[in-house]
Design a protein around this motif. Structure first.
Motif, mmCIF file in Angstrom:
data_model
loop_
_atom_site.group_PDB
_atom_site.id
_atom_site.type_symbol
_atom_site.label_atom_id
_atom_site.label_comp_id
_atom_site.label_asym_id
_atom_site.label_seq_id
_atom_site.Cartn_x
_atom_site.Cartn_y
_atom_site.Cartn_z
ATOM 1 N N ASP A 1 47.809 30.004 47.832
ATOM 2 C CA ASP A 1 48.592 31.786 48.248
ATOM 3 C C ASP A 1 48.380 31.646 46.751
ATOM 4 O O ASP A 1 48.041 33.283 46.708
ATOM 5 N N MET A 2 47.943 31.443 45.577
ATOM 6 C CA MET A 2 47.683 31.332 44.745
ATOM 7 C C MET A 2 45.885 31.707 44.517
ATOM 8 O O MET A 2 45.491 32.969 44.385
ATOM 9 N N THR A 3 44.969 31.053 45.508
ATOM 10 C CA THR A 3 43.901 31.239 45.907
ATOM 11 C C THR A 3 43.343 32.708 46.757
ATOM 12 O O THR A 3 43.020 33.663 46.290
ATOM 13 N N TYR A 4 44.201 32.862 47.610
ATOM 14 C CA TYR A 4 44.382 34.300 48.543
ATOM 15 C C TYR A 4 44.876 35.212 47.687
ATOM 16 O O TYR A 4 44.187 36.305 47.409
ATOM 17 N N SER A 5 46.027 34.642 46.815
ATOM 18 C CA SER A 5 46.290 36.511 45.818
ATOM 19 C C SER A 5 44.785 36.744 44.998
ATOM 20 O O SER A 5 44.322 38.325 45.042
ATOM 21 N N ILE A 6 44.272 35.710 44.936
ATOM 22 C CA ILE A 6 42.711 36.305 43.142
ATOM 23 C C ILE A 6 41.998 36.953 44.300
ATOM 24 O O ILE A 6 41.118 37.826 44.240
ATOM 25 N N ILE A 7 41.347 36.295 45.567
ATOM 26 C CA ILE A 7 40.543 36.745 46.516
ATOM 27 C C ILE A 7 40.672 37.940 46.979
ATOM 28 O O ILE A 7 40.285 38.649 46.928
ATOM 29 N N ASN A 8 42.518 38.642 47.576
ATOM 30 C CA ASN A 8 42.531 39.611 47.865
ATOM 31 C C ASN A 8 42.786 40.796 46.884
ATOM 32 O O ASN A 8 41.971 41.871 47.301
ATOM 33 N N ALA A 9 42.742 40.397 45.943
ATOM 34 C CA ALA A 9 42.772 41.116 44.596
ATOM 35 C C ALA A 9 41.409 41.688 44.339
ATOM 36 O O ALA A 9 41.106 42.938 44.328
ATOM 37 N N THR A 10 40.463 40.272 44.793
ATOM 38 C CA THR A 10 39.634 41.141 44.761
ATOM 39 C C THR A 10 38.690 41.986 44.833
ATOM 40 O O THR A 10 37.561 43.075 44.956
ATOM 41 N N CYS A 11 39.010 41.577 46.567
ATOM 42 C CA CYS A 11 38.432 42.569 47.725
ATOM 43 C C CYS A 11 39.183 43.856 47.297
ATOM 44 O O CYS A 11 38.505 44.786 47.513
ATOM 45 N N VAL A 12 40.946 44.340 46.706
ATOM 46 C CA VAL A 12 40.858 45.627 46.845
ATOM 47 C C VAL A 12 40.600 45.864 45.975
ATOM 48 O O VAL A 12 40.150 47.419 45.664
ATOM 49 N N GLY A 13 39.887 44.998 44.992
ATOM 50 C CA GLY A 13 39.235 45.707 43.182
ATOM 51 C C GLY A 13 38.281 46.460 43.991
ATOM 52 O O GLY A 13 37.899 47.687 43.582
ATOM 53 N N LEU A 14 37.452 45.291 44.972
ATOM 54 C CA LEU A 14 36.114 45.996 45.272
ATOM 55 C C LEU A 14 35.880 47.415 46.579
ATOM 56 O O LEU A 14 35.674 48.465 45.918
ATOM 57 N N ILE A 15 36.611 47.061 46.912
ATOM 58 C CA ILE A 15 36.945 48.039 48.336
ATOM 59 C C ILE A 15 36.816 50.086 47.503
ATOM 60 O O ILE A 15 36.743 51.112 48.295
ATOM 61 N N GLU A 16 38.671 49.415 46.733
ATOM 62 C CA GLU A 16 39.100 51.252 46.379
ATOM 63 C C GLU A 16 37.467 51.201 45.226
ATOM 64 O O GLU A 16 38.282 52.974 45.458
ATOM 65 N N GLU A 17 37.624 50.702 44.156
ATOM 66 C CA GLU A 17 36.396 51.293 43.665
ATOM 67 C C GLU A 17 35.306 51.700 44.062
ATOM 68 O O GLU A 17 35.034 52.550 43.488
ATOM 69 N N PHE A 18 35.085 51.066 44.897
ATOM 70 C CA PHE A 18 33.637 51.433 45.404
ATOM 71 C C PHE A 18 34.037 53.005 46.764
ATOM 72 O O PHE A 18 33.620 53.442 46.327
ATOM 73 N N SER A 19 35.521 53.010 46.987
ATOM 74 C CA SER A 19 35.289 54.153 48.115
ATOM 75 C C SER A 19 35.587 55.066 46.637
ATOM 76 O O SER A 19 35.139 56.951 46.800
ATOM 77 N N LYS A 20 36.454 55.047 45.383
ATOM 78 C CA LYS A 20 36.587 56.141 44.718
ATOM 79 C C LYS A 20 35.067 56.802 43.982
ATOM 80 O O LYS A 20 34.856 57.551 43.439
ATOM 81 N N TYR A 21 34.339 55.703 43.612
ATOM 82 C CA TYR A 21 32.823 56.047 42.756
ATOM 83 C C TYR A 21 32.334 56.399 44.187
ATOM 84 O O TYR A 21 31.480 57.838 44.052
ATOM 85 N N PHE A 22 31.807 56.301 45.213
ATOM 86 C CA PHE A 22 31.327 56.528 46.196
ATOM 87 C C PHE A 22 31.759 58.369 46.713
ATOM 88 O O PHE A 22 30.403 59.236 46.097
#
Length: 241
Positions: free
Chosen positions: A78-99
């Motif tokens: 669960d911890m690994t999943y949370s870290i990877i999921n959080a990283t994906c969310v950060g990458l996607i949401e900040e990319f969407s805003k930046y775009f």
């Protein structure tokens, strides 16, 4: 669904207000600190609108990641999943805003002071946060409104302040004929925002006693740092050309 169909207009207004007022309050704070030259209202609302579009783009991309990518990674804990999921969310949401931020503001003639980068980035990010907050409040009720007003919405502003500070410097480099400086600052702004966003989400998702302590310390330190960055950038603002 039936509950929302039976809601009165006053109840709808209350839900929307609870979701949107925190974002408006923080937008006003950033706007007030733009002490040299205020940005046109039409441009600021355009940024808010782009933030709402960024929410829609992020929703689609996160749906693809959640359904097509993460289930096939073979994550064991669960911890690994949370870290990877959080990283994906950060990458996607900040990319969407930046775009949407860059598409709308980079060539705008009003982008002529360094602090403008913070203003634009924050208004896009809070447009994102406001729509996201509306969706949360209508999904989970008013019980989540206070916690999101104190945590999620200010966090989105915090990520944007750092992105915007680098964004303003990137524009300054671009105007002064420094393409390397422009690229470095744009990349730095995106990566710093992603890192902060991912750490915020990961410590919240892991949901252990230790991660909760890290989360609280991180939030307090980030808010203090954001306040100081806003004050410093406002105080030292100058034309980028």
């Amino acid at each position: 669904m039936l509950m929302y169909l039976s809601m009165t207009a006053r109840q709808y207004a209350l839900y929307v207000a609870a979701a949107v007022i925190p974002a408006i309050f923080l937008m006003r704070y950033i706007w007030k600190n733009d002490t040299v030259e205020k940005e046109p209202g039409s441009l600021l609302w355009a940024c808010v609108l782009r933030g709402c579009l960024a929410t829609a783009l992020a929703f689609v991309l996160e749906l693809l990641v959640d359904n097509l990518i993460l289930p096939n990674t073979g994550i064991q804990t669960d911890m690994t999943y949370s870290i990877i999921n959080a990283t994906c969310v950060g990458l996607i949401e900040e990319f969407s805003k930046y775009f949407f931020l860059k598409r709308r503001t980079w060539q705008d003639p009003n982008f002529n002071y360094r602090y403008d980068g913070i203003v634009y980035a924050v208004f896009v990010s809070l447009g994102f946060a406001a729509l996201e907050n509306i969706l949360y409040v209508f999904s989970y009720g008013l019980s989540v409104a206070l916690s999101r007003a104190l945590l999620a919405v200010p966090a989105h502003m915090g990520f944007a302040v750092f992105m915007g500070a680098f964004y303003g410097r990137a524009k300054m480099c671009d105007v002064r004929g420094d393409p390397a400086g422009r690229k470095i600052n744009l990349l730095a702004g995106y990566l710093v925002a992603v890192s902060l966003h991912a750490f915020y989400d990961a410590t919240a998702m892991i949901n252990t006693e230790k991660s909760t302590i890290y989360f609280i310390i991180f939030v307090v330190l980030m808010y203090i740092l954001v306040y100081n960055v806003v004050k410093r950038e406002s105080r030292t603002d100058h034309r980028i050309d």
